[in-house]
Design a protein around this motif. Structure first.
Motif, PDB file in Angstrom:
ATOM      1  N   ASP A 129       0.854  -1.185   0.000  1.00  0.00           N
ATOM      2  CA  ASP A 129       0.000   0.000   0.000  1.00  0.00           C
ATOM      3  C   ASP A 129       0.885   1.229   0.000  1.00  0.00           C
ATOM      4  O   ASP A 129       1.864   1.308   0.749  1.00  0.00           O
ATOM      5  CB  ASP A 129      -0.930   0.012   1.222  1.00  0.00           C
ATOM      6  CG  ASP A 129      -2.315  -0.536   0.882  1.00  0.00           C
ATOM      7  OD1 ASP A 129      -2.773  -0.345  -0.256  1.00  0.00           O
ATOM      8  OD2 ASP A 129      -2.926  -1.153   1.770  1.00  0.00           O
TER       9      ASP A 129
ATOM     10  N   TRP B 280     -16.544   6.751   4.904  1.00  0.00           N
ATOM     11  CA  TRP B 280     -15.390   7.642   4.679  1.00  0.00           C
ATOM     12  C   TRP B 280     -14.077   6.882   4.551  1.00  0.00           C
ATOM     13  O   TRP B 280     -13.266   7.154   3.668  1.00  0.00           O
ATOM     14  CB  TRP B 280     -15.281   8.670   5.822  1.00  0.00           C
ATOM     15  CG  TRP B 280     -14.380   9.821   5.463  1.00  0.00           C
ATOM     16  CD1 TRP B 280     -14.704  10.895   4.674  1.00  0.00           C
ATOM     17  CD2 TRP B 280     -13.013   9.997   5.847  1.00  0.00           C
ATOM     18  NE1 TRP B 280     -13.624  11.741   4.560  1.00  0.00           N
ATOM     19  CE2 TRP B 280     -12.569  11.220   5.272  1.00  0.00           C
ATOM     20  CE3 TRP B 280     -12.117   9.279   6.629  1.00  0.00           C
ATOM     21  CZ2 TRP B 280     -11.279  11.718   5.443  1.00  0.00           C
ATOM     22  CZ3 TRP B 280     -10.825   9.770   6.806  1.00  0.00           C
ATOM     23  CH2 TRP B 280     -10.412  10.975   6.221  1.00  0.00           C
TER      24      TRP B 280
ATOM     25  N   ILE C   9      -3.137  13.073  -0.289  1.00  0.00           N
ATOM     26  CA  ILE C   9      -4.173  12.073  -0.612  1.00  0.00           C
ATOM     27  C   ILE C   9      -4.458  11.187   0.600  1.00  0.00           C
ATOM     28  O   ILE C   9      -5.610  10.995   0.987  1.00  0.00           O
ATOM     29  CB  ILE C   9      -3.740  11.166  -1.796  1.00  0.00           C
ATOM     30  CG1 ILE C   9      -3.416  12.003  -3.034  1.00  0.00           C
ATOM     31  CG2 ILE C   9      -4.794  10.103  -2.089  1.00  0.00           C
ATOM     32  CD1 ILE C   9      -4.619  12.683  -3.665  1.00  0.00           C
ATOM     33  N   HIS C  10      -3.375  10.687   1.224  1.00  0.00           N
ATOM     34  CA  HIS C  10      -3.543   9.778   2.370  1.00  0.00           C
ATOM     35  C   HIS C  10      -3.195  10.444   3.694  1.00  0.00           C
ATOM     36  O   HIS C  10      -3.567   9.965   4.743  1.00  0.00           O
ATOM     37  CB  HIS C  10      -2.653   8.545   2.209  1.00  0.00           C
ATOM     38  CG  HIS C  10      -2.995   7.712   1.016  1.00  0.00           C
ATOM     39  ND1 HIS C  10      -2.473   7.951  -0.221  1.00  0.00           N
ATOM     40  CD2 HIS C  10      -3.803   6.630   0.886  1.00  0.00           C
ATOM     41  CE1 HIS C  10      -2.947   7.062  -1.079  1.00  0.00           C
ATOM     42  NE2 HIS C  10      -3.757   6.253  -0.434  1.00  0.00           N
TER      43      HIS C  10
ATOM     44  N   TYR D  45      -6.859   9.572  12.785  1.00  0.00           N
ATOM     45  CA  TYR D  45      -6.560   9.917  11.392  1.00  0.00           C
ATOM     46  C   TYR D  45      -5.061   9.803  11.123  1.00  0.00           C
ATOM     47  O   TYR D  45      -4.634   9.229  10.113  1.00  0.00           O
ATOM     48  CB  TYR D  45      -7.051  11.343  11.071  1.00  0.00           C
ATOM     49  CG  TYR D  45      -6.546  11.806   9.731  1.00  0.00           C
ATOM     50  CD1 TYR D  45      -7.045  11.261   8.555  1.00  0.00           C
ATOM     51  CD2 TYR D  45      -5.508  12.745   9.637  1.00  0.00           C
ATOM     52  CE1 TYR D  45      -6.545  11.636   7.314  1.00  0.00           C
ATOM     53  CE2 TYR D  45      -5.009  13.124   8.412  1.00  0.00           C
ATOM     54  CZ  TYR D  45      -5.529  12.571   7.259  1.00  0.00           C
ATOM     55  OH  TYR D  45      -5.027  12.932   6.042  1.00  0.00           O
TER      56      TYR D  45
ATOM     57  N   HIS E 182     -10.024   6.316  -5.533  1.00  0.00           N
ATOM     58  CA  HIS E 182      -9.170   7.218  -6.298  1.00  0.00           C
ATOM     59  C   HIS E 182      -9.812   7.394  -7.670  1.00  0.00           C
ATOM     60  O   HIS E 182     -10.284   6.425  -8.261  1.00  0.00           O
ATOM     61  CB  HIS E 182      -7.763   6.627  -6.475  1.00  0.00           C
ATOM     62  CG  HIS E 182      -7.063   6.405  -5.166  1.00  0.00           C
ATOM     63  ND1 HIS E 182      -6.382   7.417  -4.523  1.00  0.00           N
ATOM     64  CD2 HIS E 182      -6.953   5.321  -4.374  1.00  0.00           C
ATOM     65  CE1 HIS E 182      -5.864   6.940  -3.392  1.00  0.00           C
ATOM     66  NE2 HIS E 182      -6.204   5.668  -3.285  1.00  0.00           N
TER      67      HIS E 182
ATOM     68  N   SER F  20     -10.562  -0.224   4.779  1.00  0.00           N
ATOM     69  CA  SER F  20      -9.731   0.948   4.502  1.00  0.00           C
ATOM     70  C   SER F  20     -10.499   2.029   3.746  1.00  0.00           C
ATOM     71  O   SER F  20     -10.277   3.213   3.943  1.00  0.00           O
ATOM     72  CB  SER F  20      -8.489   0.550   3.699  1.00  0.00           C
ATOM     73  OG  SER F  20      -8.856  -0.113   2.506  1.00  0.00           O
ATOM     74  N   ASP F  21     -11.420   1.616   2.892  1.00  0.00           N
ATOM     75  CA  ASP F  21     -12.081   2.589   2.010  1.00  0.00           C
ATOM     76  C   ASP F  21     -13.453   3.041   2.509  1.00  0.00           C
ATOM     77  O   ASP F  21     -14.116   3.836   1.852  1.00  0.00           O
ATOM     78  CB  ASP F  21     -12.246   1.985   0.608  1.00  0.00           C
ATOM     79  CG  ASP F  21     -10.898   1.790  -0.073  1.00  0.00           C
ATOM     80  OD1 ASP F  21      -9.970   2.545   0.232  1.00  0.00           O
ATOM     81  OD2 ASP F  21     -10.782   0.880  -0.907  1.00  0.00           O
TER      82      ASP F  21
ATOM     83  N   ASP G  45     -10.349   4.908   6.099  1.00  0.00           N
ATOM     84  CA  ASP G  45      -9.179   5.076   6.974  1.00  0.00           C
ATOM     85  C   ASP G  45      -9.384   4.452   8.362  1.00  0.00           C
ATOM     86  O   ASP G  45      -8.824   4.932   9.355  1.00  0.00           O
ATOM     87  CB  ASP G  45      -8.819   6.567   7.139  1.00  0.00           C
ATOM     88  CG  ASP G  45      -7.627   6.975   6.276  1.00  0.00           C
ATOM     89  OD1 ASP G  45      -7.075   6.111   5.562  1.00  0.00           O
ATOM     90  OD2 ASP G  45      -7.251   8.159   6.331  1.00  0.00           O
TER      91      ASP G  45
HETATM   92  C1  LIG Z   1      -5.440  14.384   3.064  1.00  0.00           C
HETATM   93  C2  LIG Z   1      -6.468  13.282   3.049  1.00  0.00           C
HETATM   94  N1  LIG Z   1      -7.575  13.433   2.313  1.00  0.00           N
HETATM   95  C3  LIG Z   1      -8.495  12.434   2.267  1.00  0.00           C
HETATM   96  C4  LIG Z   1      -8.309  11.266   2.961  1.00  0.00           C
HETATM   97  C5  LIG Z   1      -9.308  10.150   2.873  1.00  0.00           C
HETATM   98  N2  LIG Z   1      -8.748   8.960   2.305  1.00  0.00           N
HETATM   99  C6  LIG Z   1      -7.762   8.993   1.411  1.00  0.00           C
HETATM  100  S1  LIG Z   1      -7.249   7.462   0.959  1.00  0.00           S
HETATM  101  C7  LIG Z   1      -8.414   6.722   1.911  1.00  0.00           C
HETATM  102  C8  LIG Z   1      -8.639   5.248   1.955  1.00  0.00           C
HETATM  103  C9  LIG Z   1      -7.482   4.344   1.812  1.00  0.00           C
HETATM  104  O1  LIG Z   1      -6.683   4.612   0.686  1.00  0.00           O
HETATM  105  P1  LIG Z   1      -6.382   3.566  -0.481  1.00  0.00           P
HETATM  106  O2  LIG Z   1      -5.234   4.060  -1.256  1.00  0.00           O
HETATM  107  O3  LIG Z   1      -7.653   3.260  -1.220  1.00  0.00           O
HETATM  108  O4  LIG Z   1      -5.952   2.336   0.401  1.00  0.00           O
HETATM  109  P2  LIG Z   1      -6.231   0.800   0.140  1.00  0.00           P
HETATM  110  O5  LIG Z   1      -7.726   0.617   0.030  1.00  0.00           O
HETATM  111  O6  LIG Z   1      -5.492   0.463  -1.118  1.00  0.00           O
HETATM  112  O7  LIG Z   1      -5.675   0.119   1.362  1.00  0.00           O
HETATM  113  C10 LIG Z   1      -9.143   7.703   2.592  1.00  0.00           C
HETATM  114  C11 LIG Z   1     -10.229   7.411   3.527  1.00  0.00           C
HETATM  115  C12 LIG Z   1      -7.131  11.162   3.712  1.00  0.00           C
HETATM  116  N3  LIG Z   1      -6.817  10.034   4.377  1.00  0.00           N
HETATM  117  N4  LIG Z   1      -6.245  12.175   3.763  1.00  0.00           N
END
Ligand SMILES: Cc1ncc(C[n+]2csc(CCOP(=O)(O)OP(=O)(O)O)c2C)c(N)n1
Ligand SMILES: Nc1ncnc2c1ncn2[C@@H]1O[C@H](COP(=O)(O)OP(=O)(O)O)[C@@H](O)[C@H]1O
Ligand SMILES: [Mg+2]
Length: 313
Positions: free
Chosen positions: A43, A251, A49-50, A183, A311, A208-209, A253
């Motif tokens: 990951d 949401w 973004i994250h 967070y 995304h 996660s999502d 995370d």
């Molecule tokens: C600055 C910021 N904006 C928005 C979010 C919300 N967010 C971004 S990615 C994500 C989910 C997880 O990311 P992803 O890359 O889809 O992880 P995976 O499912 O591959 O584990 C979330 C809730 C955040 N964490 N930080």
């Protein structure tokens, strides 16, 4: 400082296993696991973004490890070895790299993970991180998303929505808010969850999502449906407002573990969980009709169009 000095100063001290060869070679040698199957996940995390550009780098390091460990746990496995890719922007001072490396090394040690190697590059568009993590299965096979059957219980660890509340607070400039930790560096279920999943789960995934979107994914992978009772979910902040509950359950995370298991395993799962002081509960049931149904006060809810983070370009 040149790349090689950064590696030898900050990462070589963390890579102590013989397979890492002191981070002086082209390849690393992985440790054999005996007969147990090995799983691997990756990951990435991207600034903006994250995580927020102003998040402390020690938190970013802990989050990077945890978002990958949750994937390994969901397979009923325990994490073992890692590769780190680091894209570092020019504007960030070396002191931040030192903070990152110290916290990263500590977090790996907490989870019993050996750093095997990685790659360090310049990243003009902001901090970019990617962790590849292996894990050793605690059962005969990895637990996948596709083994759930209609009539089975749906279980969930921990709390949902805390990261969302923390992100809201940071957006308001409230760095001291009680949810910010969730967070910046989400708390995972204890490592015993891997054994529990390996022993009892027919399907599992990490959340996660967004809980509702991820639940729908698990049902889809299993070729059946899923019913989630929103009243059984521990939602951060204890809101009783349905629109807020839907916001927090879509949401993401959260990095909790969602799994299905036969109903007749309920008592065993509960006693395993209480012996491990694990926060866990039944939140729904797998169904024969495909798709996701969310129930609130005995009635099916009109679901929002978007059930989780995606995304998009
Ligand atoms: C600055 C910021 N904006 C928005 C979010 C919300 N967010 C971004 S990615 C994500 C989910 C997880 O990311 P992803 O890359 O889809 O992880 P995976 O499912 O591959 O584990 C979330 C809730 C955040 N964490 N930080
Ligand atoms: N760029 C890629 N190349 C190959 N496989 C990918 C890529 N991106 C995602 N995948 C695969 O797609 C699946 C779903 O990924 P993802 O939604 O990121 O899952 P998770 O939420 O568990 O991280 C996984 O099997 C992952 O390995
Ligand atoms: Mg992923």
């Amino acid at each position: 400082m040149p790349e090689k000095d950064w590696i030898s100063s900050y990462f070589a001290p963390l890579a102590r296993s013989s397979g890492a060869a002191g981070l002086m070679d082209d390849v690393a040698e992985m440790t054999p696991s005996g007969d147990a199957p090995v799983v691997v996940t990756v990951d990435a995390m991207v600034e903006g973004i994250h995580f927020r550009a102003d998040d402390p780098l020690a938190s970013v390091a802990r989050k990077l490890v945890r978002v990958n460990v949750s994937d390994i746990y969901s397979a009923g496995a325990l994490p073992t070895e890692a590769l780190l890719t680091l894209g570092w922007p020019e504007q960030r001072p070396e002191a931040e790299l030192a903070d990152f490396a110290t916290a990263f090394g500590h977090e790996l040690a907490v989870h019993g993970i050996q750093l095997l190697g990685g790659d360090t590059v310049k990243a003009p568009a902001g901090l970019f991180l990617s962790l590849t993590l292996t894990g050793v299965c605690q059962g005969a096979r990895p637990v996948r998303r596709n083994g759930a059957k209609p009539g089975q219980d749906v279980w969930l660890t921990g709390q949902i929505g805390a990261a969302c509340l923390g992100f809201d607070a940071l957006g308001r400039g409230d760095k001291d808010d009680r949810w910010v930790y969730a967070y910046q560096e989400p708390r995972l279920p204890y490592a015993d969850i891997a054994t529990l999943v390996a022993r009892y789960a027919s399907a599992a995934m990490d959340v996660s999502d967004g809980l509702l979107g991820d639940a729908a994914q698990m049902a889809k992978a299993s070729g059946c449906g899923i019913e989630i009772n929103l009243e059984n979910i521990s939602v951060a902040g204890n809101s009783r407002d349905l629109s807020e509950i839907l916001r927090l359950t879509t949401w993401g995370d959260d990095y909790q573990i969602l799994f299905s298991a036969e109903k007749n395993k309920r008592d065993e799962i509960l006693s395993f969980a209480s012996a491990s002081v694990m926060d866990i509960g039944v939140v729904g049931e797998m169904a024969s009709d495909c798709g996701l149904k969310a129930i609130w006060r005995g009635e099916a809810v009109n679901l929002p169009e978007t059930l989780g983070f995606e995304h998009g370009w």
